[in-house]
Scaffold this active site. Structure first.
Site, PDB file in Angstrom:
ATOM      1  N   LEU A 287       0.837  -1.193   0.000  1.00  0.00           N
ATOM      2  CA  LEU A 287       0.000   0.000   0.000  1.00  0.00           C
ATOM      3  C   LEU A 287       0.877   1.251   0.000  1.00  0.00           C
ATOM      4  CD1 LEU A 287      -3.100   0.877   0.389  1.00  0.00           C
ATOM      5  CD2 LEU A 287      -2.372   1.440   2.725  1.00  0.00           C
TER       6      LEU A 287
ATOM      7  N   TYR B   9       6.123  12.459   3.325  1.00  0.00           N
ATOM      8  CA  TYR B   9       4.667  12.382   3.131  1.00  0.00           C
ATOM      9  C   TYR B   9       3.917  13.035   4.302  1.00  0.00           C
ATOM     10  CZ  TYR B   9       6.034   8.929  -0.412  1.00  0.00           C
ATOM     11  OH  TYR B   9       6.624   8.283  -1.471  1.00  0.00           O
TER      12      TYR B   9
ATOM     13  N   HIS C 200      15.496   8.590  -0.816  1.00  0.00           N
ATOM     14  CA  HIS C 200      14.299   8.944  -1.591  1.00  0.00           C
ATOM     15  C   HIS C 200      14.614   9.454  -2.995  1.00  0.00           C
ATOM     16  CE1 HIS C 200       9.866  10.126  -0.710  1.00  0.00           C
ATOM     17  NE2 HIS C 200      10.003   9.793  -1.972  1.00  0.00           N
TER      18      HIS C 200
HETATM   19  N1  LIG Z   1       9.905   6.877  -4.234  1.00  0.00           N
HETATM   20  C1  LIG Z   1       9.284   7.871  -4.820  1.00  0.00           C
HETATM   21  O1  LIG Z   1       9.898   8.869  -5.247  1.00  0.00           O
HETATM   22  C2  LIG Z   1       7.800   7.784  -4.994  1.00  0.00           C
HETATM   23  C3  LIG Z   1       7.157   8.667  -5.884  1.00  0.00           C
HETATM   24  C4  LIG Z   1       5.780   8.529  -6.063  1.00  0.00           C
HETATM   25  C5  LIG Z   1       5.078   7.557  -5.355  1.00  0.00           C
HETATM   26  N2  LIG Z   1       5.730   6.739  -4.459  1.00  0.00           N
HETATM   27  C6  LIG Z   1       4.992   5.710  -3.689  1.00  0.00           C
HETATM   28  O2  LIG Z   1       4.139   4.990  -4.571  1.00  0.00           O
HETATM   29  C7  LIG Z   1       2.804   5.048  -4.085  1.00  0.00           C
HETATM   30  C8  LIG Z   1       1.802   4.977  -5.238  1.00  0.00           C
HETATM   31  O3  LIG Z   1       1.968   6.047  -6.161  1.00  0.00           O
HETATM   32  P1  LIG Z   1       1.014   7.333  -6.206  1.00  0.00           P
HETATM   33  O4  LIG Z   1       0.434   7.585  -4.880  1.00  0.00           O
HETATM   34  O5  LIG Z   1       1.841   8.383  -6.846  1.00  0.00           O
HETATM   35  O6  LIG Z   1      -0.134   6.992  -7.223  1.00  0.00           O
HETATM   36  P2  LIG Z   1      -0.993   5.730  -7.708  1.00  0.00           P
HETATM   37  O7  LIG Z   1      -0.932   4.641  -6.712  1.00  0.00           O
HETATM   38  O8  LIG Z   1      -0.589   5.475  -9.098  1.00  0.00           O
HETATM   39  O9  LIG Z   1      -2.447   6.375  -7.745  1.00  0.00           O
HETATM   40  C9  LIG Z   1      -3.121   6.757  -6.574  1.00  0.00           C
HETATM   41  C10 LIG Z   1      -4.480   7.339  -6.998  1.00  0.00           C
HETATM   42  O10 LIG Z   1      -5.262   6.318  -7.619  1.00  0.00           O
HETATM   43  C11 LIG Z   1      -6.506   6.203  -6.933  1.00  0.00           C
HETATM   44  N3  LIG Z   1      -6.871   4.773  -6.931  1.00  0.00           N
HETATM   45  C12 LIG Z   1      -6.338   3.783  -6.197  1.00  0.00           C
HETATM   46  N4  LIG Z   1      -6.892   2.605  -6.500  1.00  0.00           N
HETATM   47  C13 LIG Z   1      -7.836   2.853  -7.435  1.00  0.00           C
HETATM   48  C14 LIG Z   1      -8.767   2.048  -8.127  1.00  0.00           C
HETATM   49  N5  LIG Z   1      -8.842   0.734  -7.926  1.00  0.00           N
HETATM   50  N6  LIG Z   1      -9.611   2.658  -9.022  1.00  0.00           N
HETATM   51  C15 LIG Z   1      -9.550   4.000  -9.239  1.00  0.00           C
HETATM   52  N7  LIG Z   1      -8.676   4.814  -8.616  1.00  0.00           N
HETATM   53  C16 LIG Z   1      -7.825   4.242  -7.715  1.00  0.00           C
HETATM   54  C17 LIG Z   1      -6.280   6.757  -5.553  1.00  0.00           C
HETATM   55  O11 LIG Z   1      -7.466   7.285  -5.008  1.00  0.00           O
HETATM   56  P3  LIG Z   1      -8.054   6.832  -3.563  1.00  0.00           P
HETATM   57  O12 LIG Z   1      -6.954   6.968  -2.568  1.00  0.00           O
HETATM   58  O13 LIG Z   1      -9.158   7.829  -3.325  1.00  0.00           O
HETATM   59  O14 LIG Z   1      -8.543   5.446  -3.727  1.00  0.00           O
HETATM   60  C18 LIG Z   1      -5.315   7.882  -5.867  1.00  0.00           C
HETATM   61  O15 LIG Z   1      -6.020   8.999  -6.369  1.00  0.00           O
HETATM   62  C19 LIG Z   1       2.787   6.384  -3.318  1.00  0.00           C
HETATM   63  O16 LIG Z   1       1.645   6.537  -2.525  1.00  0.00           O
HETATM   64  C20 LIG Z   1       4.093   6.290  -2.589  1.00  0.00           C
HETATM   65  O17 LIG Z   1       3.975   5.415  -1.475  1.00  0.00           O
HETATM   66  C21 LIG Z   1       7.082   6.840  -4.304  1.00  0.00           C
END
Ligand SMILES: NC(=O)c1ccc[n+]([C@@H]2O[C@H](COP(=O)([O-])OP(=O)(O)OC[C@H]3O[C@@H](n4cnc5c(N)ncnc54)[C@H](OP(=O)(O)O)[C@@H]3O)[C@@H](O)[C@H]2O)c1
Length: 317
Positions: A17, A48, A110
């Site tokens: 998650l 975050y 990061h």
């Molecule tokens: N290391 C890094 O530099 C870095 C950079 C970016 C991200 N990350 C990590 O990767 C994780 C995931 O990436 P992200 O948060 O950028 O984006 P993501 O997981 O690609 O997308 C999250 C979005 O999608 C929605 N969503 C989730 N499941 C869904 C579904 N089944 N149907 C429709 N919409 C859905 C969520 O809304 P709801 O919450 O309202 O469901 C939210 O708006 C981050 O949270 C973080 O932990 C790391």
């Protein structure tokens, strides 16, 4: 659930998650519901700004007997303003204290950029150090010390291209065990994946759904919506599932860990059930046609004039 095996035999559930943009006030419930659904892998980060609330959720889940500490995998990340050797362990200890944990399962650098201590979000060259002044190996030695001290079981990086990963690995005592990078159907990064595989580095796919909840300021005006992508829609129809499930199943089929973020219990469950979808060789080939190398998280925000930190440096050099 498929798992990734680390060098010492530790295993990580391939689906976790994400918690970026999970707001204070909603992330507590998100963690508690995900644990109840069966998630055992959680991706956190100091930047975050929600680790305290996540810590409360874990503490309560452990106390309620929902899960044991040793049965969950908790990742966190070192922010860019704490790369100097005297700052790494204190930053990590702050995260451990906020999360109410004795150790992290995985601690990641990061970004490869280095900011001065007082500038959490650097905005110009003077607020950064160069990597000649604060080399990645200086930070990494402290990450290794965290493993020696039992504060982290595993260490790795995020957003490292293969040149930076190679350079760091050549000097490291503990070769990075994870590289967390953006991966989704429009950004396959096959070359980087191949490099990581050859060198025993696991890969985690971030923003696997295209990160649609980023603020408007972070989005390009012509940003594509993966949920509307014809290839993804076609595969969702074929497998009688949702577009999100196709994207997550595809990531797992490639052998990458994947960490979709959701604070909504129904979508968390939907995403969790992606583990039941198997894409065929033909499906994977069709997905190959979607790869245009599109990045949602472009890294242009720290490409300050007068520094080495160009977008080209970040992804290609
Ligand atoms: N290391 C890094 O530099 C870095 C950079 C970016 C991200 N990350 C990590 O990767 C994780 C995931 O990436 P992200 O948060 O950028 O984006 P993501 O997981 O690609 O997308 C999250 C979005 O999608 C929605 N969503 C989730 N499941 C869904 C579904 N089944 N149907 C429709 N919409 C859905 C969520 O809304 P709801 O919450 O309202 O469901 C939210 O708006 C981050 O949270 C973080 O932990 C790391």
């Amino acid at each position: 659930m498929k798992q990734l095996t680390f060098r010492n035999g530790d295993k990580l559930d391939i689906l976790g998650l994400g918690t970026w943009k999970s707001k204070p006030g909603e992330v507590y419930d998100a963690i508690r519901s995900a644990i109840k659904i069966g998630y055992r892998h959680f991706d956190c980060a100091f930047i975050y700004m929600n680790e305290k609330e996540i810590g409360h959720a874990f503490a309560d889940a452990f106390a309620a007997g929902d899960v044991k500490r040793e049965d969950v995998w908790i990742t966190s990340k070192l922010w860019n303003n704490s790369h100097k050797k005297e700052d790494v362990l204190p930053a990590m200890k702050k995260t451990l204290s906020d999360l109410q944990l004795d150790y992290l399962d995985l601690y990641l650098v990061h970004w490869p950029h280095v900011f001065k201590k007082d500038f959490m979000g650097a905005t110009k060259a003077e607020e950064t150090w160069s990597t000649a002044e604060v080399p990645h190996i200086e930070t990494w030695r402290e990450m290794e010390a965290a493993v020696d001290a039992g504060l982290a079981k595993h260490i790795g990086v995020c957003n490292f291209n293969k040149h930076k990963l190679k350079a760091l690995s050549e000097q490291a005592s503990i070769i990075p065990e994870m590289n967390q990078v953006e991966l989704h159907p429009m950004l396959h990064q096959n070359d980087l994946l191949e490099f990581c595989k050859e060198n025993g580095v696991h890969v985690t796919a971030y923003s696997p759904l295209g990160s649609p909840d980023r603020s408007a300021g972070m989005k390009a005006s012509d940003e594509p919506n993966l949920f509307e992508h014809p290839v993804i829609k076609e595969l969702a129809r074929k497998h009688n599932c949702t577009e999100a499930q196709i994207m997550i199943a595809w990531a797992m089929q490639r052998g990458t860990a994947v960490i979709p973020k959701s604070v909504n219990p129904e979508r968390q469950l939907q995403n969790f059930l992606s583990t039941e979808i198997n894409l065929s060789e033909d499906d994977m080939q069709l997905m190959a046609s979607a790869d245009t190398g599109y990045r949602y998280v472009k890294g242009q925000f720290w490409a300050f004039e007068g520094t080495e930190y160009s977008v080209d440096w970040l992804w290609n050099r």
